[in-house]
Design an enzyme around this catalytic site. Structure first.
Site, PDB file in Angstrom:
ATOM      1  N   GLU A 111      -0.834  -5.375  -2.970  1.00 45.44           N
ATOM      2  CA  GLU A 111      -0.477  -5.857  -3.674  1.00 45.44           C
ATOM      3  C   GLU A 111      -0.892  -7.072  -4.997  1.00 45.44           C
ATOM      4  O   GLU A 111      -1.556  -6.958  -6.301  1.00 45.44           O
ATOM      5  CB  GLU A 111       1.099  -5.830  -4.126  1.00 45.44           C
ATOM      6  CG  GLU A 111       1.325  -3.968  -3.538  1.00 45.44           C
ATOM      7  CD  GLU A 111       1.009  -4.334  -2.261  1.00 45.44           C
ATOM      8  OE1 GLU A 111       1.770  -2.864  -1.707  1.00 45.44           O
ATOM      9  OE2 GLU A 111       1.618  -4.877  -1.597  1.00 45.44           O
TER      10      GLU A 111
ATOM     11  N   HIS B 195      11.756   1.389  -0.414  1.00 48.49           N
ATOM     12  CA  HIS B 195      11.146   3.244  -0.794  1.00 48.49           C
ATOM     13  C   HIS B 195      11.831   3.735  -2.021  1.00 48.49           C
ATOM     14  O   HIS B 195      11.638   4.765  -2.765  1.00 48.49           O
ATOM     15  CB  HIS B 195      10.863   3.752   0.396  1.00 48.49           C
ATOM     16  CG  HIS B 195       9.364   3.873   1.395  1.00 48.49           C
ATOM     17  ND1 HIS B 195       9.810   1.851   1.824  1.00 48.49           N
ATOM     18  CD2 HIS B 195       8.914   3.843   1.202  1.00 48.49           C
ATOM     19  CE1 HIS B 195       8.764   2.213   3.008  1.00 48.49           C
ATOM     20  NE2 HIS B 195       8.433   3.098   2.356  1.00 48.49           N
TER      21      HIS B 195
END
Length: 327
Positions: free
Chosen positions: A63, A132
């Protein structure tokens, strides 16, 4: 394409991204597995086949590298759109977002623009595991130099993603993942509200309910239940989390005299805290009761079997409505 279609939010985003890619050769999509797979939630499905691997780019699992590369591409005149697979995966890129992307325009006294969009699926209700199902919006709304938005309907998703890509400032685009699948009407011909406008989605007279993202649907459920009990609740969809358009909120509160803010994120130092404080400051003499907040608990997101306890539902919102009406 017909002017109006019924689509899930995921397909509306796909259509908006396709439109942006078709209209501007400088728009690039980048992220993990967004090419042939179309991303975890299939938001970019079919776009690499249509526009090629130089414009829809599968990246390594990194990322910080995705955001850092996007910053360089923006400096070179491109408009990169980054996909973060899940909310909890954004943190490795957090330093690049807050220390560099958010500050570069100011550092260059406005001479350098940073048209980068960071798409982040966020929130609960999908029964997923740790990392998540998070709601990290407060980190980004706290950071000057970032615009932060979240659509709650397919029509908003279609138009807001295009407006975000057109922005010369960096935009954190938060997608409520639990709303990816419910369908709604999308008007391809008539532009929705401006990117940073709040919207009244249900009229009422007794209490103002405010929220963003997936919580808007829950607020509407609560309002319908309240109506069955003789309480008229107005619902305001924030849409833009930074900057916040307070005009519809304040106008509503000055009519109803009461407000409840609901969010999935933990309550401490949250977006709901900020909105509540601002309403208390700017509409103090119109309030008949304190502004109340309903939120996730101040704990890490729990295992999936406990998410129904953690996340605010219509019953918790109605409890807050009863409390504010009791003043």
């Amino acid at each position: 394409m017909t002017d109006i279609a019924t689509l899930p939010l995921s397909k509306a985003l796909n259509a908006g991204l396709r439109e942006a890619l078709a209209n501007d050769d400088h728009v690039l999509l980048m992220g993990e597995d967004i090419g042939p797979l179309g991303g975890v939630f299939r938001i970019t499905e079919g776009l690499q086949a249509e526009f090629g691997s130089r414009r829809v780019i599968d990246t390594p699992l990194a990322e910080s590298g995705i955001i850092g590369t996007a910053i360089g591409l923006a400096m070179a005149g491109f408009r990169p759109v980054c996909e973060i697979q899940f909310d909890g995966f954004v943190y490795p890129g957090f330093d690049q977002i807050t220390s560099q992307l958010a500050k570069l325009t100011n550092r260059h006294e406005g001479a350098l623009r940073m048209p980068v969009v960071i798409r982040i699926p966020y929130g609960g209700h999908i029964g997923a595991i740790e990392h998540h199902q998070e709601s990290p919006e407060a980190y980004f709304t706290h950071t000057p130099g970032l615009r932060v938005v979240s659509p709650s309907t397919p029509n908003d998703a279609y138009w807001m993603i295009q407006d975000a890509i057109s922005s010369d400032d960096p935009v954190v685009f938060l997608e409520p993942k639990s709303r990816y699948w419910p369908k709604g009407e999308v008007d391809f011909a008539a532009r929705a509200l401006p990117l940073h406008a709040s919207r009244v989605v249900r009229r009422g007279t007794d209490v103002t309910l405010v929220g963003h993202g997936a919580m808007v649907a829950t607020l509407l459920q609560a309002a319908a239940l309240a109506e069955s009990e003789g309480v008229s609740a107005e619902v305001v969809d924030l849409r833009s989390l930074s900057p916040v358009d307070y005009v519809p909120i304040l106008e509503s509160v000055r009519r109803t005299g009461r407000m409840v803010y609901a969010q999935e994120a933990p309550g401490f130092t949250s977006l709901g805290s900020e909105v509540a404080a601002t309403v208390a400051e700017r509409a103090f003499y119109s309030l008949e009761a304190p502004v109340l907040r309903v939120s996730g608990f101040d704990t890490p997101f729990p295992p999936a079997k406990l998410e129904g306890v953690y996340l605010p539902d219509a019953d918790r919102i109605l409890e807050a409505v009863d409390r504010t009406l009791a003043y």
